[in-house]
Scaffold this motif. Sequence first.
Motif, PDB file in Angstrom:
ATOM      1  N   SER A  79     -42.077  58.880 -32.872  1.00 44.99           N
ATOM      2  CA  SER A  79     -43.139  59.609 -33.566  1.00 44.99           C
ATOM      3  C   SER A  79     -44.456  59.402 -32.829  1.00 44.99           C
ATOM      4  N   CYS A  80     -45.407  60.298 -33.096  1.00 47.98           N
ATOM      5  CA  CYS A  80     -46.747  60.180 -32.515  1.00 47.98           C
ATOM      6  C   CYS A  80     -47.776  60.278 -33.631  1.00 47.98           C
ATOM      7  N   GLU A  81     -48.786  59.434 -33.531  1.00 46.05           N
ATOM      8  CA  GLU A  81     -49.874  59.433 -34.501  1.00 46.05           C
ATOM      9  C   GLU A  81     -51.164  59.109 -33.760  1.00 46.05           C
ATOM     10  N   GLY A  82     -52.128  60.000 -33.835  1.00 45.53           N
ATOM     11  CA  GLY A  82     -53.376  59.775 -33.115  1.00 45.53           C
ATOM     12  C   GLY A  82     -53.130  59.777 -31.628  1.00 45.53           C
ATOM     13  N   LYS A  83     -53.622  58.747 -30.938  1.00 44.13           N
ATOM     14  CA  LYS A  83     -53.437  58.691 -29.486  1.00 44.13           C
ATOM     15  C   LYS A  83     -52.205  57.881 -29.076  1.00 44.13           C
ATOM     16  N   TRP A  84     -51.424  57.384 -30.055  1.00 43.93           N
ATOM     17  CA  TRP A  84     -50.277  56.535 -29.759  1.00 43.93           C
ATOM     18  C   TRP A  84     -48.968  57.197 -30.155  1.00 43.93           C
ATOM     19  N   CYS A  85     -47.941  56.972 -29.352  1.00 43.08           N
ATOM     20  CA  CYS A  85     -46.584  57.405 -29.677  1.00 43.08           C
ATOM     21  C   CYS A  85     -45.700  56.167 -29.778  1.00 43.08           C
ATOM     22  N   LYS A  86     -44.938  56.092 -30.850  1.00 39.35           N
ATOM     23  CA  LYS A  86     -44.023  54.974 -31.052  1.00 39.35           C
ATOM     24  C   LYS A  86     -42.719  55.271 -30.318  1.00 39.35           C
ATOM     25  N   ILE A  87     -42.277  54.315 -29.539  1.00 39.13           N
ATOM     26  CA  ILE A  87     -41.042  54.460 -28.782  1.00 39.13           C
ATOM     27  C   ILE A  87     -39.860  54.168 -29.703  1.00 39.13           C
ATOM     28  N   TYR A  88     -38.825  54.988 -29.604  1.00 44.75           N
ATOM     29  CA  TYR A  88     -37.610  54.790 -30.385  1.00 44.75           C
ATOM     30  C   TYR A  88     -36.914  53.535 -29.870  1.00 44.75           C
ATOM     31  N   TYR A  89     -36.852  52.513 -30.702  1.00 48.19           N
ATOM     32  CA  TYR A  89     -36.212  51.249 -30.325  1.00 48.19           C
ATOM     33  C   TYR A  89     -35.750  50.538 -31.598  1.00 48.19           C
ATOM     34  N   PRO A  90     -34.544  50.873 -32.097  1.00 47.80           N
ATOM     35  CA  PRO A  90     -34.052  50.266 -33.338  1.00 47.80           C
ATOM     36  C   PRO A  90     -33.378  48.906 -33.154  1.00 47.80           C
ATOM     37  N   CYS A  91     -33.430  48.351 -31.946  1.00 45.66           N
ATOM     38  CA  CYS A  91     -32.665  47.143 -31.639  1.00 45.66           C
ATOM     39  C   CYS A  91     -33.361  45.835 -32.007  1.00 45.66           C
ATOM     40  N   GLY A  92     -34.601  45.876 -32.391  1.00 42.20           N
ATOM     41  CA  GLY A  92     -35.297  44.639 -32.675  1.00 42.20           C
ATOM     42  C   GLY A  92     -36.447  44.846 -33.633  1.00 42.20           C
ATOM     43  N   GLN A  93     -37.128  43.771 -33.940  1.00 40.42           N
ATOM     44  CA  GLN A  93     -38.236  43.803 -34.880  1.00 40.42           C
ATOM     45  C   GLN A  93     -39.535  44.286 -34.246  1.00 40.42           C
ATOM     46  N   LYS A  94     -39.695  44.057 -32.955  1.00 40.52           N
ATOM     47  CA  LYS A  94     -40.942  44.394 -32.283  1.00 40.52           C
ATOM     48  C   LYS A  94     -41.030  45.901 -32.052  1.00 40.52           C
ATOM     49  N   GLU A  95     -42.231  46.449 -32.188  1.00 40.74           N
ATOM     50  CA  GLU A  95     -42.445  47.869 -31.964  1.00 40.74           C
ATOM     51  C   GLU A  95     -43.170  48.065 -30.639  1.00 40.74           C
ATOM     52  N   TYR A  96     -42.818  49.163 -29.958  1.00 37.99           N
ATOM     53  CA  TYR A  96     -43.391  49.478 -28.661  1.00 37.99           C
ATOM     54  C   TYR A  96     -44.044  50.851 -28.725  1.00 37.99           C
ATOM     55  N   PHE A  97     -45.131  51.014 -27.966  1.00 37.02           N
ATOM     56  CA  PHE A  97     -45.907  52.241 -28.001  1.00 37.02           C
ATOM     57  C   PHE A  97     -46.278  52.667 -26.583  1.00 37.02           C
ATOM     58  N   VAL A  98     -46.623  53.936 -26.460  1.00 35.75           N
ATOM     59  CA  VAL A  98     -47.132  54.490 -25.218  1.00 35.75           C
ATOM     60  C   VAL A  98     -48.270  55.430 -25.603  1.00 35.75           C
ATOM     61  N   LYS A  99     -49.228  55.585 -24.712  1.00 37.90           N
ATOM     62  CA  LYS A  99     -50.335  56.496 -25.000  1.00 37.90           C
ATOM     63  C   LYS A  99     -49.839  57.938 -24.912  1.00 37.90           C
ATOM     64  N   LYS A 100     -50.195  58.736 -25.904  1.00 36.08           N
ATOM     65  CA  LYS A 100     -49.753  60.130 -25.983  1.00 36.08           C
ATOM     66  C   LYS A 100     -50.153  60.924 -24.746  1.00 36.08           C
ATOM     67  N   ASP A 101     -51.331  60.652 -24.208  1.00 31.92           N
ATOM     68  CA  ASP A 101     -51.821  61.394 -23.042  1.00 31.92           C
ATOM     69  C   ASP A 101     -51.083  61.043 -21.749  1.00 31.92           C
ATOM     70  N   ASP A 102     -50.282  59.984 -21.756  1.00 28.33           N
ATOM     71  CA  ASP A 102     -49.563  59.558 -20.543  1.00 28.33           C
ATOM     72  C   ASP A 102     -48.187  60.186 -20.411  1.00 28.33           C
ATOM     73  N   ILE A 103     -47.711  60.904 -21.435  1.00 29.91           N
ATOM     74  CA  ILE A 103     -46.338  61.411 -21.408  1.00 29.91           C
ATOM     75  C   ILE A 103     -46.285  62.925 -21.641  1.00 29.91           C
ATOM     76  N   VAL A 104     -45.175  63.503 -21.219  1.00 29.52           N
ATOM     77  CA  VAL A 104     -44.887  64.918 -21.469  1.00 29.52           C
ATOM     78  C   VAL A 104     -43.410  65.040 -21.832  1.00 29.52           C
ATOM     79  N   LYS A 105     -43.101  66.095 -22.543  1.00 29.95           N
ATOM     80  CA  LYS A 105     -41.725  66.362 -22.941  1.00 29.95           C
ATOM     81  C   LYS A 105     -40.876  66.572 -21.705  1.00 29.95           C
ATOM     82  N   ARG A 106     -39.725  65.942 -21.653  1.00 26.53           N
ATOM     83  CA  ARG A 106     -38.812  66.115 -20.528  1.00 26.53           C
ATOM     84  C   ARG A 106     -38.088  67.436 -20.676  1.00 26.53           C
ATOM     85  N   LYS A 107     -38.032  68.196 -19.612  1.00 28.13           N
ATOM     86  CA  LYS A 107     -37.313  69.474 -19.645  1.00 28.13           C
ATOM     87  C   LYS A 107     -35.864  69.217 -19.300  1.00 28.13           C
TER      88      LYS A 107
END
Length: 108
Positions: A79-107
Amino acid sequence: MRNFVISFVALCLYGCSPTILGHKITFAKHKDDAFYGECGEKIDQKIIYKFKDSVIRKIFYEDKEEFAYYDEMVIPIQSCEGKWCKIYYPCGQKEYFVKKDDIVKRKY
């Protein structure tokens, strides 16, 4: 804790992926024309993004101040909220993020 993070970042300045207890996190592994998560689950290609060209690939942790350099190109986004996107990672308790402006949809 902060000294540990600073040391970790210093060691990973060029091409180190985020790790949990020494285990390299890839978030999305490409195999047989499909993507699989760190826990082995198949990931829908619709949530796969990639880093923009010439962007420094940084993955941020929960507080969004600590980060590690990431050597993989693709990332599953939950999911994305504001300037941050949460990375899909259901394997652990820690959450990881990436800046929305740094990524683009993969074709695909």
